[in-house]
Design an enzyme around this catalytic site. Structure first.
Site, PDB file in Angstrom:
ATOM      1  N   HIS A  16      -5.707   2.177  -4.485  1.00  0.00           N
ATOM      2  CA  HIS A  16      -4.903   1.426  -3.564  1.00  0.00           C
ATOM      3  C   HIS A  16      -4.372   0.030  -3.921  1.00  0.00           C
ATOM      4  O   HIS A  16      -5.019  -0.446  -4.827  1.00  0.00           O
ATOM      5  CB  HIS A  16      -5.295   1.585  -1.996  1.00  0.00           C
ATOM      6  N   CYS A  39       0.765  -1.257  -0.014  1.00  0.00           N
ATOM      7  CA  CYS A  39      -0.031   0.046  -0.024  1.00  0.00           C
ATOM      8  C   CYS A  39       0.611   1.417   0.032  1.00  0.00           C
ATOM      9  O   CYS A  39       0.629   2.138  -0.765  1.00  0.00           O
ATOM     10  CB  CYS A  39      -1.031  -0.068   1.224  1.00  0.00           C
ATOM     11  N   HIS A  42      -2.775   1.551   6.708  1.00  0.00           N
ATOM     12  CA  HIS A  42      -3.036   1.421   5.325  1.00  0.00           C
ATOM     13  C   HIS A  42      -3.275   2.607   4.843  1.00  0.00           C
ATOM     14  O   HIS A  42      -3.671   3.740   5.703  1.00  0.00           O
ATOM     15  CB  HIS A  42      -4.629   0.403   5.177  1.00  0.00           C
TER      16      HIS A  42
END
Length: 344
Positions: free
Chosen positions: A320, A259, A308
């Site tokens: 993402h 990420c 995240h």
């Protein structure tokens, strides 16, 4: 004549043991008869557990990324200090050679000053700490001794700093190894769960993941939200060019990403350097807590521990790299716990 002895009675201890064993055997038999066969988790239950393990793996991945970044930083700092020490040692040697030449010239002109002779066989710090010695030296000799003393102290300080950083590097490498094992352990546990599924269930789960990837990479209404800036627009465009690339923990592109690897790579393509980890990226700009104020290219931080991160895509969507088994794609922000946006 036949013997009529009474048979030997078992001891009380032996009777107790045998009775206990018999009772246990009966209980086990009853349990075995009444127990239901071990329940096999269904496809949806396995998926839920695997998704949770993937999230835990990503948490560990971001810690792994942080340790790796720290390791690289320490290695550079140690290398710089070691180079400085090597150069400093050369300078110290030249200063000592210079003082030796001064003493040689003094000897030729009438003998070495006793204080200089004493210095050449010991530590200059011992002399500079004695005021009486300074009176016996020429100003040129005093200056040379002070330079040597300063250089020695500087080198000692740099060597001590290098020693501490080497210790820090060793502990960081240990942390890095532990986090790597943790990530791999979570992924292995997830795979073990997946292996309990039948071939048909595995195929259904794979098809479900493939549909999720396709639907979120091809048919997404992003609306007409403006970009946060020209560089944010460039970063978002770079990330869009990587839609469909696989998630791989620790990867920073250009063919696979985790990420924070995706977001840091995307901004690098726009000429902007941001930190490597999602936790550090959370402090890389101005925080935006109202989702209505988000603009395309803003970083989006998810979950309370900031493990995240993605890029705001507009219309409540984030672009993402989700987790192992998925690809770079769009996803509704509502699928995750939104913390805040960050405008670089």
């Amino acid at each position: 004549m036949a013997s009529h002895r009474r048979p030997k009675q078992p001891s009380r201890t032996r009777v107790t043991v045998l009775t206990t064993a018999a009772a246990a055997a009966v209980a086990l038999s009853a349990n075995a008869a009444n127990a239901a066969p071990s329940e096999k988790l269904g496809k949806d239950e396995v998926k839920a557990k695997v998704d949770k393990l993937y999230e835990q793996a990503e948490q560990a991945t971001e810690k792994y990324n942080g340790a790796k970044e720290k390791q690289q930083k320490l290695q550079k700092e140690i290398s710089t200090i070691q180079d400085n020490v090597a150069r400093g040692q050369q300078e110290l040697n030249k200063l000592r050679d210079g003082l030796g030449s001064l003493a040689t010239a003094q000897y030729r002109s009438g003998g070495i000053d006793p204080s200089v002779q004493l210095f050449l066989s010991s530590n200059p710090d011992d002399y500079l700490d004695k005021a009486s010695t300074l009176d016996q030296l020429s100003s040129q000799q005093v200056e040379a001794l002070k330079k040597i003393q300063d250089k020695q102290r500087e080198l000692a300080q740099e060597r001590a700093e290098a020693t501490e950083k080497l210790k820090d590097l060793a502990s960081t490498r240990t942390e890095l190894g532990n986090k790597k094992k943790e990530v791999q352990g979570k992924l292995a546990e997830a795979q073990k769960l997946l292996n309990t599924l039948t071939a048909k269930e595995k195929a259904a789960l794979a098809a479900q993941q493939a549909r999720a990837n396709r639907s979120s990479t091809e048919r997404v209404d992003l609306g007409d939200a403006p970009p946060a800036s020209d560089r944010a627009a460039a970063a978002f465009s770079a990330a869009q060019s990587k839609i469909g690339s696989p998630y791989v923990y620790g990867a920073t592109g250009p063919s696979s990403f985790d990420c924070s690897g995706l977001t840091s790579w995307a901004y690098a393509q726009a000429g902007v350097s941001i930190p490597r980890t999602s936790e550090a990226q959370a402090n890389a700009g101005t925080r935006i807590y109202n989702q209505a104020d988000l603009k395309v290219g803003d970083l989006i931080i998810f979950y309370g521990d900031y493990h995240h991160v993605g890029l705001y895509a507009g219309n409540g969507q984030v672009l993402h790299a989700p987790h192992t088994g998925a690809v770079v794609r769009y996803e509704a922000m509502s699928n995750m716990t939104f913390e805040f946006g960050v405008r670089i």
